[in-house]
Design a protein around this motif. Structure first.
Motif, short mmCIF file in Angstrom:
data_model
loop_
_atom_site.label_atom_id
_atom_site.label_comp_id
_atom_site.label_asym_id
_atom_site.label_seq_id
_atom_site.Cartn_x
_atom_site.Cartn_y
_atom_site.Cartn_z
N LEU A 218 0.67 -1.13 0.09
CA LEU A 218 0.12 -0.03 -0.04
C LEU A 218 0.83 1.42 0.07
O LEU A 218 1.59 1.70 0.96
N THR A 219 0.66 1.98 -1.21
CA THR A 219 1.66 3.17 -1.05
C THR A 219 0.76 4.50 -1.02
O THR A 219 -0.52 4.66 -1.81
N GLN A 220 0.96 5.47 -0.03
CA GLN A 220 0.40 6.65 -0.18
C GLN A 220 1.37 7.78 -0.09
O GLN A 220 2.13 7.75 0.78
N GLY A 221 1.44 8.56 -1.15
CA GLY A 221 2.55 9.63 -1.42
C GLY A 221 3.82 8.82 -1.23
O GLY A 221 4.07 7.87 -1.93
N GLN A 222 4.88 9.29 -0.41
CA GLN A 222 6.08 8.67 -0.15
C GLN A 222 6.04 7.68 0.91
O GLN A 222 7.15 6.84 1.00
#
Length: 246
Positions: A218-222
């Protein structure tokens, strides 16, 4: 049978959506995935088969399927669309590229300009790139360049630690049927990336969600979080994050 209205509903887009809005809506709704290859289900490139899989059964696919069907949607909205062949950069990052027809992408004419459109490259650009612009093009916080090399263009992406080639693009017009041979290769060849491991990934408004072998990323922004996923939990992860039921 192809139905543009159902397709727009599938990606959550309005009938009068712009090219950029259609592109981003597609990437946030339809996953890039190779699950049928690992289930031994043949992938066919005729429009009826693609529509049934991606729209009616709410699945994803890889470049030949996703860009192949998206080109039909764009044509139905009045855009002039030309399939193009690209050679994907080697995973070894040694400056080499795959064979011709390794990747299907699209040239789309809109507003008097030519655009590079690609909803079938996984983690690529979220909105179309100007095909005739040789400067840095920023899309949703990420930088890209199209650099001439002979009669081809190399798509580069700035990954933060430096620029990395994505693929080598030919501007020779193609047809969907020209990609049949490489589509078969990527379904069957032991050295194809797609036969070696399962992958399902989709852009989100804040980043990306990816189900790979053994883990959900799961990627959110950096920020990136990787959660182990046992085999018996894969079906639940596919349903929860991608709406897929095999």
């Amino acid at each position: 049978m192809f139905d543009a209205g159902r397709y727009l509903e599938r990606i959550g887009a309005w009938p009068d959506a712009s090219l950029a809005a259609l592109h981003r809506a597609h990437l946030e709704s339809v996953p890039f995935e190779n699950l049928d290859i690992h289930l031994g289900r043949p992938i066919r490139l005729d429009v009826d088969s693609l529509f049934d899989k991606i729209v009616a059964r709410r699945r994803g696919g890889f470049c030949y399927e996703l860009n192949g069907l998206f080109s039909r949607l764009l044509a139905s909205r009045g855009y002039a669309v030309t399939p193009l062949s690209a050679q994907v950069a080697s995973e070894q990052k040694n400056g080499t590229f795959g064979p011709e027809f390794d990747h299907l992408t699209l040239q789309v004419e809109d507003g008097g300009e030519r655009w590079l459109v690609d909803v079938g490259f996984g983690d690529g650009f979220l909105e179309p790139l100007r095909l005739d612009d040789r400067g840095v093009q920023t899309r949703c916080g990420h930088d890209f360049r199209l650099v001439p090399e002979g009669e081809r263009l190399i798509l580069w992406r700035d990954l933060g630690a430096g620029w990395e080639a994505q693929y080598s693009l030919s501007l020779v017009p193609r047809a969907l049927g020209d990609f049949t041979g490489m589509c078969h290769y990527h379904q069957t060849a032991p050295d194809s990336f797609f036969t070696q491991k399962r992958l399902c990934t989709r852009a989100t408004p804040s980043g990306r969600v990816t189900l790979k072998e053994g883990a959900l990323v799961l990627t959110q922004g950096q920020e990136k979080q990787e959660v182990p996923v046992e085999e018996e939990a894969r079906a639940r992860a596919l349903a929860e994050h991608f709406g897929i039921q095999l």
